[in-house]
Each structure stands twice: as structure tokens, then as C-alpha cells.
Design a protein around this motif. Sequence first.
Motif, short mmCIF file in Angstrom:
data_model
loop_
_atom_site.label_atom_id
_atom_site.label_comp_id
_atom_site.label_asym_id
_atom_site.label_seq_id
_atom_site.Cartn_x
_atom_site.Cartn_y
_atom_site.Cartn_z
N LYS A 108 0.50 -0.84 0.10
CA LYS A 108 0.15 -0.28 -0.48
C LYS A 108 0.67 1.39 -0.13
CE LYS A 108 -3.66 -2.11 1.05
NZ LYS A 108 -4.53 -1.88 -0.21
N HIS A 109 0.25 2.28 -0.26
CA HIS A 109 0.93 3.96 -0.26
C HIS A 109 0.67 4.05 0.63
CE1 HIS A 109 3.06 7.63 -2.56
NE2 HIS A 109 2.77 6.98 -1.57
N ILE A 110 0.83 4.53 2.09
CA ILE A 110 0.64 5.66 3.09
C ILE A 110 0.77 7.16 2.85
CG2 ILE A 110 0.41 5.36 5.01
CD1 ILE A 110 1.32 2.67 4.90
N LEU A 111 0.12 7.41 3.31
CA LEU A 111 0.24 9.52 3.38
C LEU A 111 0.19 9.25 5.38
CD1 LEU A 111 1.03 11.77 2.76
CD2 LEU A 111 -1.80 12.43 1.94
N LEU A 112 1.56 10.13 5.19
CA LEU A 112 1.81 10.56 6.84
C LEU A 112 1.09 12.03 6.88
CD1 LEU A 112 4.34 7.95 8.47
CD2 LEU A 112 2.44 8.29 8.62
N ALA B 45 11.21 14.15 13.90
CA ALA B 45 11.53 12.57 14.49
C ALA B 45 10.03 11.66 15.07
CB ALA B 45 11.86 13.22 16.03
N THR B 46 8.57 12.25 14.13
CA THR B 46 7.88 12.13 14.96
C THR B 46 7.23 11.38 13.17
OG1 THR B 46 6.88 13.88 15.87
CG2 THR B 46 5.06 12.52 14.76
N LEU B 47 7.38 11.76 12.42
CA LEU B 47 7.40 11.56 10.95
C LEU B 47 8.28 10.04 10.50
CD1 LEU B 47 6.55 14.20 8.75
CD2 LEU B 47 5.05 12.60 9.64
N ALA B 48 9.41 10.22 11.26
CA ALA B 48 10.59 9.47 11.39
C ALA B 48 10.18 8.41 12.33
CB ALA B 48 11.61 10.14 11.36
N ARG C 182 4.93 1.68 0.86
CA ARG C 182 5.29 3.25 0.14
C ARG C 182 5.16 4.23 1.32
NH1 ARG C 182 3.88 4.65 -5.06
NH2 ARG C 182 1.80 3.74 -4.18
N ILE C 183 5.93 5.10 1.54
CA ILE C 183 5.25 6.09 2.47
C ILE C 183 5.32 7.49 2.06
CG2 ILE C 183 5.41 7.23 5.06
CD1 ILE C 183 6.53 4.28 5.90
N SER C 184 4.89 8.40 1.63
CA SER C 184 5.06 9.64 1.57
C SER C 184 4.11 10.38 3.08
CB SER C 184 4.11 10.20 0.09
OG SER C 184 3.87 9.34 -0.62
N ILE C 185 4.89 11.88 2.39
CA ILE C 185 4.54 12.32 3.99
C ILE C 185 3.91 13.92 3.91
CG2 ILE C 185 6.19 11.68 5.56
CD1 ILE C 185 7.72 13.79 5.51
N ALA C 186 3.30 14.21 4.52
CA ALA C 186 2.95 16.29 4.19
C ALA C 186 2.63 16.71 5.35
CB ALA C 186 1.14 15.87 3.20
N THR C 187 3.04 17.95 5.17
CA THR C 187 3.15 18.72 6.83
C THR C 187 2.48 20.33 6.19
OG1 THR C 187 5.80 19.76 6.41
CG2 THR C 187 5.13 17.79 7.76
N ILE C 188 2.31 21.04 7.19
CA ILE C 188 1.28 22.28 7.02
C ILE C 188 2.12 23.31 7.23
CG2 ILE C 188 -0.40 23.99 8.05
CD1 ILE C 188 -2.19 20.99 8.51
N ALA C 189 2.75 23.14 8.23
CA ALA C 189 3.56 24.33 8.17
C ALA C 189 5.43 23.88 9.34
CB ALA C 189 3.57 24.89 9.77
N LYS C 190 6.31 24.22 8.83
CA LYS C 190 7.92 24.00 9.33
C LYS C 190 8.50 24.38 10.18
CE LYS C 190 12.21 23.45 7.81
NZ LYS C 190 13.38 23.83 6.52
N ALA C 191 8.18 24.28 11.41
CA ALA C 191 8.57 25.60 12.40
C ALA C 191 10.81 25.90 12.53
CB ALA C 191 9.20 24.81 13.63
#
Length: 55
Positions: A16-20, A29-32, A46-55
Motif C-alpha cells: 500500500k501507499h501510505i500518506l503520513l 522525529a514523529t514522522l520518522a 511506500r510512505i509519503s509525508i505531508a506537513t502544513i508548516a515548518k518550525a
Amino acid sequence: MDKIFRCSNELDLHDKHILLLDDVLTTGATLASAGNTLLDKFPGCRISIATIAKA
């Protein structure tokens, strides 16, 4: 953050392809940790990641 997530035995995510999603990316660290937990149990996913903001 290492080893704080676990996968339910009810899930079958092989091939499966998973979006975190994470609201704010700081160190990653959380996504990892979440991604590594998934890959340990389901090496073919397979893993993809998405974030709304970067600190």
C-alpha cells in the motif's frame, strides 16, 4: 520519539501507499518514528509525508 508507535494487527498494509500527515514539522522525529514502525511491519509499503508548516 523512537518506538512510540505500533501497528494494529487488524491492518494489512502490504504493497500500500501510505500518506503520513503532521501539522508542524520540527525535527521530523514523529514522522520518522511512525514511518519506521510501518516499514518494520510492512516492508513492501511506500510512505509519503505531508506537513502544513515548518518550525
